[in-house]
Design an enzyme around this catalytic site. Structure first.
Site, PDB file in Angstrom:
ATOM      1  N   LYS A 192      -2.996   6.668   1.962  1.00  0.00           N
ATOM      2  CA  LYS A 192      -2.602   6.839   3.310  1.00  0.00           C
ATOM      3  C   LYS A 192      -1.296   8.663   3.044  1.00  0.00           C
ATOM      4  O   LYS A 192      -0.213   7.903   2.971  1.00  0.00           O
ATOM      5  CB  LYS A 192      -1.850   5.922   3.843  1.00  0.00           C
ATOM      6  CG  LYS A 192      -1.998   5.963   5.433  1.00  0.00           C
ATOM      7  CD  LYS A 192      -1.899   4.604   5.501  1.00  0.00           C
ATOM      8  CE  LYS A 192      -2.507   3.971   7.191  1.00  0.00           C
ATOM      9  NZ  LYS A 192      -4.457   4.604   7.063  1.00  0.00           N
ATOM     10  N   GLU A 232     -16.577   7.153   3.690  1.00  0.00           N
ATOM     11  CA  GLU A 232     -15.669   6.410   5.282  1.00  0.00           C
ATOM     12  C   GLU A 232     -15.141   7.109   6.381  1.00  0.00           C
ATOM     13  O   GLU A 232     -15.808   8.238   5.986  1.00  0.00           O
ATOM     14  CB  GLU A 232     -14.131   5.762   4.643  1.00  0.00           C
ATOM     15  CG  GLU A 232     -13.075   7.050   4.789  1.00  0.00           C
ATOM     16  CD  GLU A 232     -11.931   6.346   4.259  1.00  0.00           C
ATOM     17  OE1 GLU A 232     -11.486   5.022   5.502  1.00  0.00           O
ATOM     18  OE2 GLU A 232     -10.962   6.710   3.720  1.00  0.00           O
ATOM     19  N   ARG A 251       1.003  -1.210   0.243  1.00  0.00           N
ATOM     20  CA  ARG A 251       0.238  -0.001   0.042  1.00  0.00           C
ATOM     21  C   ARG A 251       0.945   1.562  -0.221  1.00  0.00           C
ATOM     22  O   ARG A 251       0.185   2.518  -0.231  1.00  0.00           O
ATOM     23  CB  ARG A 251      -1.328  -0.085   1.278  1.00  0.00           C
ATOM     24  CG  ARG A 251      -1.985   0.745   1.017  1.00  0.00           C
ATOM     25  CD  ARG A 251      -3.264   1.129   2.706  1.00  0.00           C
ATOM     26  NE  ARG A 251      -2.576   0.981   3.525  1.00  0.00           N
ATOM     27  CZ  ARG A 251      -3.724   1.016   4.771  1.00  0.00           C
ATOM     28  NH1 ARG A 251      -4.477   0.592   4.762  1.00  0.00           N
ATOM     29  NH2 ARG A 251      -2.653   0.593   6.112  1.00  0.00           N
TER      30      ARG A 251
HETATM   31  C1  PLP Z   1      -5.513   4.097   7.426  1.00  0.00           C
HETATM   32  C2  PLP Z   1      -6.639   4.419   7.043  1.00  0.00           C
HETATM   33  C3  PLP Z   1      -7.730   3.983   7.408  1.00  0.00           C
HETATM   34  C4  PLP Z   1      -7.497   1.936   8.223  1.00  0.00           C
HETATM   35  O1  PLP Z   1      -6.459   1.395   7.205  1.00  0.00           O
HETATM   36  P1  PLP Z   1      -5.345  -0.646   8.602  1.00  0.00           P
HETATM   37  O2  PLP Z   1      -4.717  -0.279   7.564  1.00  0.00           O
HETATM   38  O3  PLP Z   1      -6.972  -1.333   8.482  1.00  0.00           O
HETATM   39  O4  PLP Z   1      -4.981   0.619   9.585  1.00  0.00           O
HETATM   40  C5  PLP Z   1      -8.853   3.775   7.105  1.00  0.00           C
HETATM   41  N1  PLP Z   1      -9.166   5.238   6.368  1.00  0.00           N
HETATM   42  C6  PLP Z   1      -7.809   6.453   5.996  1.00  0.00           C
HETATM   43  C7  PLP Z   1      -8.076   6.914   5.576  1.00  0.00           C
HETATM   44  C8  PLP Z   1      -6.696   5.862   6.633  1.00  0.00           C
HETATM   45  O5  PLP Z   1      -5.469   6.538   6.876  1.00  0.00           O
END
Ligand code: PLP
Length: 345
Positions: free
Chosen positions: A190, A226, A87
């Protein structure tokens, strides 16, 4: 299998905040002239920066987050780090950061966790070692363009549960005054910029008494996207439903829970979820590494409130999924999906 003999750090393991505590080491790699350096462990928790480093001015930065646990039989394991490595490459591509090879990422995790073994919280404390890799552009520059040099750092810090109240439902607010992402923007990557964009919405929700903010899709404001820092899941009967959207971050926790749900005989649907569908859900959860699942008691949308279950206790499916995932992480039940990477001391 191996029993760790490390003398643990003197910390109140059962009462750790979800915050930063200094550990012994972080590991650093530097990118210059097209190549990454060898990783170096350091006990210096600061970075010296140039006033013209482009990450400061133009936000060329991406990060990851995952956890290490001590298992019941005394091993130290990290949950699905290969997924985080992949990722980070996807995030890096979006902002023109050179890719960090998966092997280099995993080597960094091995070394920095092993070097900080005394900070991995003991089994059965509910705490874990949070691992935060971060990559950013450096090298004096003012004109716009990708940086010439990069710093990749992995820091670790022991953390307690994200919500102190335990596995208890919280109220969410749909924030439609501000967006955290654009339709073809950076929502699926991210990068720190998404968090800056979400701060005001988070403040806004908090001021009105909601611990968590939920966003709709930025294009039509019609579908669920989300939560500010975690994915949305809804349980309706035997279905596990989660949004499909180009502006949400592909959560590894969500992916893991969906795999477990399918394995338990549930039907998994990944598709756009109209906000009007909220009335059909028996349970809703916010899912991510920090809390695994935060059960959602109710969601406020303009002048309407959607309540899930009795609005006070976590639903049975969320509870079952939460327990199963956390037990895999701590080695209480078999890692049948092959999700744990062991740290060699
Ligand atoms: C990191 C993150 C998540 C959660 O991802 P995980 O891999 O489950 O920790 C969800 N939404 C956003 C915006 C994120 O930055």
């Amino acid at each position: 299998m191996k029993t760790q003999t490390t003398q643990k750090a003197d910390l109140d393991w059962k009462d750790l905040p979800f915050g930063y505590i200094k550990t012994d080491f972080n590991i650093r790699y530097h990118y210059k002239d097209g190549a990454w350096s060898k990783g170096e462990l350091t006990s210096d928790a600061t970075v010296k920066m140039h006033i013209a480093d482009p990450c400061l001015h133009y936000g060329q930065e991406a990060f990851e987050g995952m956890k290490a646990f001590e298992t019941k039989d005394g091993r130290i394991v990290v949950f699905r780090p290969i997924e985080n490595a992949k990722r980070l490459q996807v995030s890096s591509d979006r902002i023109l950061v050179p890719r960090i090879p998966v092997e280099m990422f995993l080597e960094g995790i091995q070394k920095v966790v092993a070097a900080n073994a005394r900070f991995v919280p003991p089994y059965n404390t509910g705490a874990s070692l949070y691992i935060r890799p971060v990559v950013f552009g450096v090298g004096a520059q003012i004109g716009l363009g990708p940086a010439k040099e990069y710093e990749f750092i992995i820091l670790v810090t022991p953390v307690g549960p994200y919500y102190k109240g335990g596995f208890k439902p919280v109220k969410a607010l749909i924030v439609d005054e501000y967006d955290r992402a654009a339709p073809l923007g950076m929502g699926a990557y991210k990068v720190g910029a998404n968090y800056a964009a979400g701060l005001l919405g988070y403040e806004y929700a908090h001021q009105q008494g909601y611990p968590i903010a939920l966003y709709l899709d930025p294009k039509e404001k019609k579908y669920i996207d989300e939560f500010g820092t975690s994915n949305f899941i809804g349980i309706a009967g035997n279905k596990y439903i989660t949004p499909k959207s180009s502006s949400i971050l592909p959560s590894i926790t969500n992916d893991s829970l969906a795999i477990m749900a399918a394995d338990m005989g549930m039907v998994v649907e990944k598709r756009p979820i109209d906000v009007e569908e909220l009335k059909n859900f028996d349970e809703v959860g916010a899912v991510g590494t920090a809390a695994v699942i935060t059960p959602i008691a109710s969601i406020q949308y303009k002048d309407r409130a959607f309540t899930f279950g009795d609005g006070a206790t976590a639903g049975p499916v969320s509870t079952k999924l939460y327990e199963k995932l956390t037990k895999i992480q701590t080695g209480e039940i078999d890692d049948t999906f092959g999700w744990l990477e062991e740290i060699k001391a």
